[in-house]
Write an enzyme that holds these catalytic residues in place. Structure first.
Site, PDB file in Angstrom:
ATOM      1  N   SER A 169      -3.680  10.510   7.227  1.00 37.54           N
ATOM      2  CA  SER A 169      -5.116  10.278   7.453  1.00 37.54           C
ATOM      3  C   SER A 169      -5.438   9.914   8.898  1.00 37.54           C
ATOM      4  O   SER A 169      -4.657   9.203   9.562  1.00 37.54           O
ATOM      5  CB  SER A 169      -5.556   9.126   6.550  1.00 37.54           C
ATOM      6  OG  SER A 169      -6.803   8.624   6.956  1.00 37.54           O
ATOM      7  N   GLU A 199      -7.400   7.750   9.578  1.00 28.69           N
ATOM      8  CA  GLU A 199      -7.517   6.294   9.558  1.00 28.69           C
ATOM      9  C   GLU A 199      -6.296   5.644  10.238  1.00 28.69           C
ATOM     10  O   GLU A 199      -6.376   4.508  10.700  1.00 28.69           O
ATOM     11  CB  GLU A 199      -7.653   5.840   8.093  1.00 28.69           C
ATOM     12  CG  GLU A 199      -7.882   4.366   7.856  1.00 28.69           C
ATOM     13  CD  GLU A 199      -9.260   3.837   8.269  1.00 28.69           C
ATOM     14  OE1 GLU A 199     -10.177   4.650   8.482  1.00 28.69           O
ATOM     15  OE2 GLU A 199      -9.391   2.614   8.401  1.00 28.69           O
ATOM     16  N   TYR A 208      -5.034  -0.020   4.075  1.00 27.23           N
ATOM     17  CA  TYR A 208      -4.915   1.405   3.742  1.00 27.23           C
ATOM     18  C   TYR A 208      -4.295   2.166   4.915  1.00 27.23           C
ATOM     19  O   TYR A 208      -3.356   2.944   4.751  1.00 27.23           O
ATOM     20  CB  TYR A 208      -6.305   1.966   3.399  1.00 27.23           C
ATOM     21  CG  TYR A 208      -6.353   3.474   3.319  1.00 27.23           C
ATOM     22  CD1 TYR A 208      -5.939   4.158   2.184  1.00 27.23           C
ATOM     23  CD2 TYR A 208      -6.820   4.227   4.412  1.00 27.23           C
ATOM     24  CE1 TYR A 208      -5.976   5.550   2.133  1.00 27.23           C
ATOM     25  CE2 TYR A 208      -6.866   5.611   4.360  1.00 27.23           C
ATOM     26  CZ  TYR A 208      -6.435   6.265   3.224  1.00 27.23           C
ATOM     27  OH  TYR A 208      -6.472   7.646   3.177  1.00 27.23           O
TER      28      TYR A 208
HETATM   29  P1  NAP Z   1      -9.779  10.365  -4.128  1.00 22.39           P
HETATM   30  O1  NAP Z   1     -10.902  11.240  -4.537  1.00 22.39           O
HETATM   31  O2  NAP Z   1      -9.973   8.901  -4.040  1.00 22.39           O
HETATM   32  O3  NAP Z   1      -8.552  10.677  -5.121  1.00 22.39           O
HETATM   33  C1  NAP Z   1      -7.425   9.841  -5.163  1.00 22.39           C
HETATM   34  C2  NAP Z   1      -6.526  10.305  -6.282  1.00 22.39           C
HETATM   35  O4  NAP Z   1      -5.386   9.432  -6.359  1.00 22.39           O
HETATM   36  C3  NAP Z   1      -7.192  10.278  -7.662  1.00 22.39           C
HETATM   37  O5  NAP Z   1      -6.737  11.380  -8.401  1.00 22.39           O
HETATM   38  C4  NAP Z   1      -6.668   8.987  -8.243  1.00 22.39           C
HETATM   39  O6  NAP Z   1      -6.666   8.955  -9.658  1.00 22.39           O
HETATM   40  C5  NAP Z   1      -5.241   9.020  -7.711  1.00 22.39           C
HETATM   41  N1  NAP Z   1      -4.585   7.713  -7.781  1.00 22.39           N
HETATM   42  C6  NAP Z   1      -5.068   6.515  -7.381  1.00 22.39           C
HETATM   43  N2  NAP Z   1      -4.191   5.562  -7.632  1.00 22.39           N
HETATM   44  C7  NAP Z   1      -3.121   6.142  -8.219  1.00 22.39           C
HETATM   45  C8  NAP Z   1      -1.900   5.669  -8.753  1.00 22.39           C
HETATM   46  N3  NAP Z   1      -1.600   4.375  -8.744  1.00 22.39           N
HETATM   47  N4  NAP Z   1      -1.036   6.560  -9.291  1.00 22.39           N
HETATM   48  C9  NAP Z   1      -1.358   7.883  -9.334  1.00 22.39           C
HETATM   49  N5  NAP Z   1      -2.494   8.392  -8.860  1.00 22.39           N
HETATM   50  C10 NAP Z   1      -3.374   7.526  -8.321  1.00 22.39           C
HETATM   51  O7  NAP Z   1      -9.194  10.835  -2.688  1.00 22.39           O
HETATM   52  P2  NAP Z   1      -9.401  12.221  -1.919  1.00 22.39           P
HETATM   53  O8  NAP Z   1     -10.592  12.088  -1.057  1.00 22.39           O
HETATM   54  O9  NAP Z   1      -9.278  13.342  -2.855  1.00 22.39           O
HETATM   55  O10 NAP Z   1      -8.151  12.179  -0.938  1.00 22.39           O
HETATM   56  C11 NAP Z   1      -6.897  12.717  -1.346  1.00 22.39           C
HETATM   57  C12 NAP Z   1      -5.795  12.091  -0.488  1.00 22.39           C
HETATM   58  O11 NAP Z   1      -6.026  12.369   0.892  1.00 22.39           O
HETATM   59  C13 NAP Z   1      -5.677  10.575  -0.590  1.00 22.39           C
HETATM   60  O12 NAP Z   1      -4.319  10.253  -0.447  1.00 22.39           O
HETATM   61  C14 NAP Z   1      -6.457  10.081   0.611  1.00 22.39           C
HETATM   62  O13 NAP Z   1      -5.989   8.808   0.988  1.00 22.39           O
HETATM   63  C15 NAP Z   1      -6.116  11.147   1.621  1.00 22.39           C
HETATM   64  N6  NAP Z   1      -7.111  11.406   2.660  1.00 22.39           N
HETATM   65  C16 NAP Z   1      -8.409  11.665   2.319  1.00 22.39           C
HETATM   66  C17 NAP Z   1      -9.323  11.945   3.314  1.00 22.39           C
HETATM   67  C18 NAP Z   1     -10.762  12.245   2.979  1.00 22.39           C
HETATM   68  O14 NAP Z   1     -11.592  12.211   3.903  1.00 22.39           O
HETATM   69  N7  NAP Z   1     -11.083  12.605   1.738  1.00 22.39           N
HETATM   70  C19 NAP Z   1      -8.910  12.004   4.657  1.00 22.39           C
HETATM   71  C20 NAP Z   1      -7.572  11.770   4.953  1.00 22.39           C
HETATM   72  C21 NAP Z   1      -6.674  11.485   3.958  1.00 22.39           C
HETATM   73  P3  NAP Z   1      -7.977   8.470 -10.505  1.00 22.39           P
HETATM   74  O15 NAP Z   1      -8.886   9.682 -10.555  1.00 22.39           O
HETATM   75  O16 NAP Z   1      -7.399   8.097 -11.793  1.00 22.39           O
HETATM   76  O17 NAP Z   1      -8.590   7.339  -9.727  1.00 22.39           O
HETATM   77  N1  GDD Z   2     -17.863   3.323   1.936  1.00 22.99           N
HETATM   78  C1  GDD Z   2     -18.888   2.847   2.670  1.00 22.99           C
HETATM   79  N2  GDD Z   2     -19.941   2.273   2.028  1.00 22.99           N
HETATM   80  N3  GDD Z   2     -18.831   2.981   4.012  1.00 22.99           N
HETATM   81  C2  GDD Z   2     -19.893   2.522   4.732  1.00 22.99           C
HETATM   82  C3  GDD Z   2     -20.998   1.932   4.122  1.00 22.99           C
HETATM   83  C4  GDD Z   2     -21.032   1.780   2.707  1.00 22.99           C
HETATM   84  O1  GDD Z   2     -21.956   1.251   2.105  1.00 22.99           O
HETATM   85  N4  GDD Z   2     -21.889   1.599   5.105  1.00 22.99           N
HETATM   86  C5  GDD Z   2     -21.347   1.975   6.268  1.00 22.99           C
HETATM   87  N5  GDD Z   2     -20.124   2.530   6.059  1.00 22.99           N
HETATM   88  C6  GDD Z   2     -19.208   2.998   7.111  1.00 22.99           C
HETATM   89  C7  GDD Z   2     -17.810   2.399   7.032  1.00 22.99           C
HETATM   90  O2  GDD Z   2     -17.797   1.087   7.588  1.00 22.99           O
HETATM   91  C8  GDD Z   2     -17.017   3.425   7.855  1.00 22.99           C
HETATM   92  O3  GDD Z   2     -17.112   3.134   9.223  1.00 22.99           O
HETATM   93  C9  GDD Z   2     -17.761   4.741   7.576  1.00 22.99           C
HETATM   94  O4  GDD Z   2     -19.013   4.396   6.955  1.00 22.99           O
HETATM   95  C10 GDD Z   2     -17.019   5.699   6.655  1.00 22.99           C
HETATM   96  O5  GDD Z   2     -16.646   4.995   5.491  1.00 22.99           O
HETATM   97  P1  GDD Z   2     -16.052   5.776   4.214  1.00 22.99           P
HETATM   98  O6  GDD Z   2     -16.955   6.868   3.826  1.00 22.99           O
HETATM   99  O7  GDD Z   2     -15.700   4.741   3.211  1.00 22.99           O
HETATM  100  O8  GDD Z   2     -14.757   6.495   4.805  1.00 22.99           O
HETATM  101  P2  GDD Z   2     -13.557   5.957   5.720  1.00 22.99           P
HETATM  102  O9  GDD Z   2     -13.675   6.657   7.036  1.00 22.99           O
HETATM  103  O10 GDD Z   2     -13.472   4.482   5.717  1.00 22.99           O
HETATM  104  O11 GDD Z   2     -12.294   6.497   4.924  1.00 22.99           O
HETATM  105  C11 GDD Z   2     -12.282   7.834   4.427  1.00 22.99           C
HETATM  106  O12 GDD Z   2     -11.752   8.695   5.419  1.00 22.99           O
HETATM  107  C12 GDD Z   2     -10.389   8.455   5.757  1.00 22.99           C
HETATM  108  C13 GDD Z   2     -10.023   9.467   6.868  1.00 22.99           C
HETATM  109  O13 GDD Z   2     -10.434   8.981   8.114  1.00 22.99           O
HETATM  110  C14 GDD Z   2     -11.444   7.846   3.150  1.00 22.99           C
HETATM  111  O14 GDD Z   2     -11.566   9.102   2.539  1.00 22.99           O
HETATM  112  C15 GDD Z   2      -9.974   7.615   3.450  1.00 22.99           C
HETATM  113  O15 GDD Z   2      -9.211   7.815   2.253  1.00 22.99           O
HETATM  114  C16 GDD Z   2      -9.548   8.621   4.520  1.00 22.99           C
HETATM  115  O16 GDD Z   2      -8.184   8.469   4.839  1.00 22.99           O
END
Ligand code: NAP
Ligand code: GDD
Length: 340
Positions: free
Chosen positions: A142, A144, A165
């Protein structure tokens, strides 16, 4: 648990199949005729809505998607699944993926998000030694992990994570690299910047906004409560990012790649475009700042330098920021109309 292994097609195991990315990746792999297996958690309510459209009864001889109960913190099930399925490719998308929540549950987050990856890598290592068969491994790394290191960020940028995280993802990233270098496992890190879609989890900021807008339009809510609006993110469209993950796993050598759009936008900008798209006017009338959504440490600005993924894998994003916001607003408004 043991099932018939079809030798003429590729077999993939996806952890996190019920999440946003898992559902898009499952679609991609099924369209390429893979047999797809997903790890799901037992919950008291159904948690498979994102993959329901792909699922057929496993007794059906044409079934190509199989779901298995397990958990990333349960070494036994992970090993058992890998030995029984014998996948060609494992995509580790499972994680406690919410940054804010990781401050509330740091130890659990590290167990699932950091050690979960290690458990799979260890199982692959043993499997390869005992069976002489190979398994490729994809780790959902990520942006992050970059934390406060200034943008643009690429594969050589120093990590400075700002959350439990982020620290957990840094551990999993290094474990993936280590198992590649020490044991010769085909293991890759996709360092993905934020990617969103109509299937995004409802508590991430983009979806919270678009869902909130739909509810305001429908007269169900009057306000959206948010935290820090100054943060900037490099937001792209999730299905395209799963294409990139697939390409990394098909390339001749395992490596690490940054995936993003190369542009960043603030939460203010997201709000402006989203409210305009919905025809609601000035977002300031509807948004209330609630400090409970502030984080003890914040990641201020992420911008991907995507030169490597473009050059080596030929991947580039197709959907721009404004198109992404419109897709999400449109989908949430439509969802609510269908429910009413
Ligand atoms: P998400 O929608 O939150 O999905 C997370 C998945 O992990 C869900 O299927 C969840 O199951 C499963 N999970 C959570 N805890 C678990 C456990 N203890 N054992 C097995 N499975 C578990 O995340 P996403 O946005 O699809 O992201 C997919 C991956 O990419 C994650 O690893 C995330 O950290 C990473 N990532 C995401 C982003 C982004 O912007 N979306 C960016 C960079 C990296 P449930 O449905 O049961 O909760
Ligand atoms: N969730 C959330 N809720 N974020 C908020 C809010 C709120 O009410 N208000 C402001 N934010 C700001 C957060 O402080 C952060 O700076 C930004 O919005 C994005 O927050 P999220 O959408 O929660 O995403 P993230 O960037 O913290 O994390 C996501 O992206 C990562 C990749 O950079 C997640 O998908 C992570 O799993 C992923 O790795």
């Amino acid at each position: 648990m043991l099932h018939h292994i079809k030798k003429n097609k590729k077999v993939a195991l996806i952890t996190g199949i019920t999440g946003q990315d898992g559902s898009f990746l499952a679609e991609i792999l099924l369209s390429k005729n893979y047999e797809v297996h997903g790890l799901i958690r037992r919950a008291s309510t159904f948690n498979t809505s994102r993959v329901e459209h792909l699922y057929t009864d496993p007794h059906d001889t044409k079934a190509k998607l199989f779901l298995h109960y397990g958990d990333l913190n349960d070494t036994g099930t992970i090993r058992q699944l890998i030995y029984s399925i014998q996948p060609n490719e494992i995509y580790n998308l499972g994680a406690q993926s919410h940054v804010r929540v990781s401050f509330d549950t740091p130890e659990y987050t590290a167990d699932v998000t950091a050690l979960g990856a290690l458990r799979i890598l260890e199982a692959i290592k043993d499997f390869q030694i005992h069976t002489k068969k190979k398994i490729k491994f994809y780790q959902a790394s990520s942006s992050e992990m970059f934390g406060t290191t200034p943008p643009p960020q690429n594969e050589n940028t120093v990590f400075h994570p700002q959350s439990p995280y982020g620290c957990s993802k840094v551990f999993a990233y290094h474990a993936t690299k280590l198992y590649r270098e020490a044991y010769g496992i085909f293991a890759v890190n996709g360092i993905l910047f934020n990617h969103e879609s109509e299937r995004r989890g409802e508590t991430f900021v983009t979806r919270k906004i678009t869902r909130g807008i739909a509810r305001i339009k429908a007269g169900l809510d009057r306000k959206i409560f948010l935290g820090n609006l100054e943060a900037k993110r490099d937001w792209g469209y999730a299905p395209e990012y799963m294409e990139a993950a697939y390409l990394m796993m098909q390339y001749s050598v395992p490596d690490d790649y940054v995936v993003g759009t190369g542009e960043s936008h603030s939460i203010h900008e997201f709000l402006e475009i989203a409210f305009k798209e919905a025809g609601l006017g000035d977002y300031k009338k509807y948004v209330v700042i609630d400090p409970r959504y502030y984080r003890p440490a914040e990641v201020h600005n992420l911008i991907a330098d995507t030169a490597k993924v473009k050059k080596v894998l030929g991947w580039k994003p197709k959907t721009n920021f404004i198109q992404l916001v419109k897709i999400m607003v449109g989908a949430d408004i439509k969802n609510l109309k269908n429910v009413k």
